[in-house]
Write a protein that holds these residues in place. Structure first.
Motif, PDB file in Angstrom:
ATOM      1  N   ASN A  96      -9.839  -0.163  -2.099  1.00 51.35           N
ATOM      2  CA  ASN A  96     -10.220   1.116  -2.705  1.00 51.35           C
ATOM      3  C   ASN A  96     -10.431   2.170  -1.616  1.00 51.35           C
ATOM      4  OD1 ASN A  96     -10.159   0.272  -5.366  1.00 51.35           O
ATOM      5  ND2 ASN A  96     -12.336  -0.219  -5.453  1.00 51.35           N
ATOM      6  N   SER A 146       0.837  -1.207   0.000  1.00 58.58           N
ATOM      7  CA  SER A 146       0.000   0.000   0.000  1.00 58.58           C
ATOM      8  C   SER A 146       0.867   1.251   0.000  1.00 58.58           C
ATOM      9  CB  SER A 146      -0.926  -0.005   1.220  1.00 58.58           C
ATOM     10  OG  SER A 146      -1.872  -1.042   1.137  1.00 58.58           O
ATOM     11  N   SER A 147       1.975   1.211   0.743  1.00 57.17           N
ATOM     12  CA  SER A 147       2.862   2.377   0.807  1.00 57.17           C
ATOM     13  C   SER A 147       3.616   2.593  -0.499  1.00 57.17           C
ATOM     14  CB  SER A 147       3.860   2.225   1.955  1.00 57.17           C
ATOM     15  OG  SER A 147       4.830   1.223   1.668  1.00 57.17           O
ATOM     16  N   ARG A 162      -3.255  -6.341  -4.111  1.00 56.56           N
ATOM     17  CA  ARG A 162      -3.360  -6.317  -2.645  1.00 56.56           C
ATOM     18  C   ARG A 162      -4.610  -7.039  -2.172  1.00 56.56           C
ATOM     19  NH1 ARG A 162      -3.562  -0.438  -1.277  1.00 56.56           N
ATOM     20  NH2 ARG A 162      -3.548   0.066  -3.493  1.00 56.56           N
ATOM     21  N   ARG A 168      -1.994   3.764   5.596  1.00 58.04           N
ATOM     22  CA  ARG A 168      -1.982   5.191   5.248  1.00 58.04           C
ATOM     23  C   ARG A 168      -2.884   6.042   6.138  1.00 58.04           C
ATOM     24  NH1 ARG A 168      -4.844   8.821   2.187  1.00 58.04           N
ATOM     25  NH2 ARG A 168      -6.519   7.302   1.887  1.00 58.04           N
ATOM     26  N   GLY A 227       2.256   1.882  -3.589  1.00 52.74           N
ATOM     27  CA  GLY A 227       1.342   2.094  -4.708  1.00 52.74           C
ATOM     28  C   GLY A 227       1.112   0.865  -5.561  1.00 52.74           C
ATOM     29  N   ASP A 284      -7.254   3.492   0.033  1.00 52.10           N
ATOM     30  CA  ASP A 284      -6.548   4.448  -0.831  1.00 52.10           C
ATOM     31  C   ASP A 284      -7.296   5.757  -1.003  1.00 52.10           C
ATOM     32  OD1 ASP A 284      -4.647   2.510  -1.132  1.00 52.10           O
ATOM     33  OD2 ASP A 284      -5.163   1.989  -3.196  1.00 52.10           O
ATOM     34  N   THR A 285      -8.593   5.796  -0.652  1.00 50.71           N
ATOM     35  CA  THR A 285      -9.448   6.942  -0.983  1.00 50.71           C
ATOM     36  C   THR A 285      -9.799   7.802   0.224  1.00 50.71           C
ATOM     37  OG1 THR A 285     -10.417   5.674  -2.806  1.00 50.71           O
ATOM     38  CG2 THR A 285     -11.642   7.612  -2.050  1.00 50.71           C
ATOM     39  N   ARG A 305      -4.324  -2.118  -6.398  1.00 49.53           N
ATOM     40  CA  ARG A 305      -5.308  -2.555  -5.412  1.00 49.53           C
ATOM     41  C   ARG A 305      -5.757  -3.991  -5.670  1.00 49.53           C
ATOM     42  NH1 ARG A 305      -7.048   3.123  -5.709  1.00 49.53           N
ATOM     43  NH2 ARG A 305      -8.147   2.657  -7.645  1.00 49.53           N
TER      44      ARG A 305
END
Length: 358
Positions: free
Chosen positions: A296, A174-175, A183, A334, A177, A299-300, A180
């Motif tokens: 999702n 996740s860190s 992951r 994050r 990029g 990340d959002t 998704r």
């Protein structure tokens, strides 16, 4: 049957170990292929900044002339050592040298590298004071040709590196990029990062297993990161080429399992739509869609209000496994700062404390 590996150390703890003791004793890291041993040098560079010169030595491809050569000195009628520029002895800085795949080196060079590890000397030239030398290799049970002389092994510190499992890898991914969909697939298929050393993995077609001779492509932390470029270019490559590339990087079992993720994300309800109407938006039925929705969201989401609203939706999901995945990623990834202060996250943790127990 499990193969006992003594006292494995988490990869995250290795750089601090080397930086602390590496001036006095050489650390030799042993672990399965593709678990991130070679990344330790860049981690040490982040810790040591410009204090050191950082040198990578790919041991199995080296020849003696790549390391040191004897050149005649006609005046003294003797032979002098000329050391390769690889070791940057023209610089006064102490060195941090990684001898990658040290135990796959031929016997002559292994003897030369052993002197480097024990005496901090290349040929007849000593390294600057404070230099660090460490090495990497595989377990002998991996069956890829790793061996070390016993008298040399007794003079170094042999450390077994633990294989990163799915939660830790997903936090790292996740860190960085990573897609998704990759992951989410890893979260849905945690066995993909199991170890053959665990035992009970004979039917696990995802992972490296030395008993399956000739298999070159399998799932590892490294291959999952490398296949990301394929996944991100699915539209450009097309289905057939993408499938071949997936299998050629992470194995056929991965390609068969992952294929359903390739187009699924386009059909998902957006996280913003869920945040705006968490009680009425439809909850996906397919596990793959649920896991993708969780990543999702990771990340959002940007604010406490976003997180609280999305947690209303999460509480409607029947799968405890999916809920736990979001909870873990939220608290450790994050959005950890806002998640640690979110009332709904706290309430879920209290209610599901037994799920979080080791």
């Amino acid at each position: 049957m499990a193969i006992q590996i003594e006292d494995p150390v988490a990869l995250d703890d290795i750089p601090n170990l080397i930086m602390t003791v590496g001036h006095e004793i050489t650390v030799v890291l042993k672990g399965e292929p593709g678990i991130g041993k070679s990344t330790v040098l860049s981690a040490l560079e982040a810790m040591g900044s410009d204090k050191y010169d950082y040198i990578y030595v790919d041991c199995p491809v080296m020849d003696l002339s790549d390391i040191v050569m004897r050149i005649p000195n006609h005046e003294s009628k003797s032979l002098e050592s000329y050391v390769s520029s690889l070791f940057r002895l023209d610089s006064p800085k102490p060195k941090i040298i990684m001898l990658d795949e040290f135990m796959k080196t031929n016997k002559l060079l292994q003897t030369l590298f052993t002197r480097l590890m024990l005496e901090r000397t290349v040929g007849d030239a000593g390294l600057p004071a404070g230099s660090i030398v460490f090495a990497t290799s595989n377990h002998s049970s991996d069956g890829v040709g790793d061996a070390m002389l016993a008298h040399a092994g007794n003079r170094v510190m042999v450390v077994n590196v633990d294989k990163p499992r799915h939660v830790k890898w997903n936090l790292w991914a996740s860190s960085k990029g990573i897609s998704r969909s990759i992951r989410a697939w890893v979260a849905m298929n945690p066995r993909c990062l199991a170890s053959y050393l665990d035992g009970g993995q004979d039917d696990n077609e995802f992972i490296f297993n030395p008993s399956r001779r000739g298999v070159l492509s399998f799932v590892t932390p490294r291959s999952l990161a490398k296949v990301d470029i394929v996944v991100k270019n699915y539209d450009k490559l097309g289905r057939g080429v993408t499938r071949a590339a997936l299998a050629g990087t992470c194995g056929k079992a991965f390609a068969n399992s992952f294929e359903s993720f390739l187009t699924l994300e386009k059909d998902l309800v957006s996280v913003k739509t869920i945040i705006n109407d968490p009680l009425n938006v439809q909850v996906p039925e397919k596990p793959a869609a649920l896991f993708l929705t969780m990543f999702n969201a990771i990340d959002t989401i940007e604010t406490q209000d976003d997180l609280s609203s999305f947690m209303t939706f999460v509480n409607r999901i029947r799968s405890e496994e999916v809920q736990e995945c979001f909870f873990t990623m939220a608290l450790q990834g994050r959005i950890a700062k806002i998640a640690s202060r979110n009332d709904q996250i706290k309430a879920w943790g209290v209610k599901n404390l037994e799920l979080m127990m080791p």
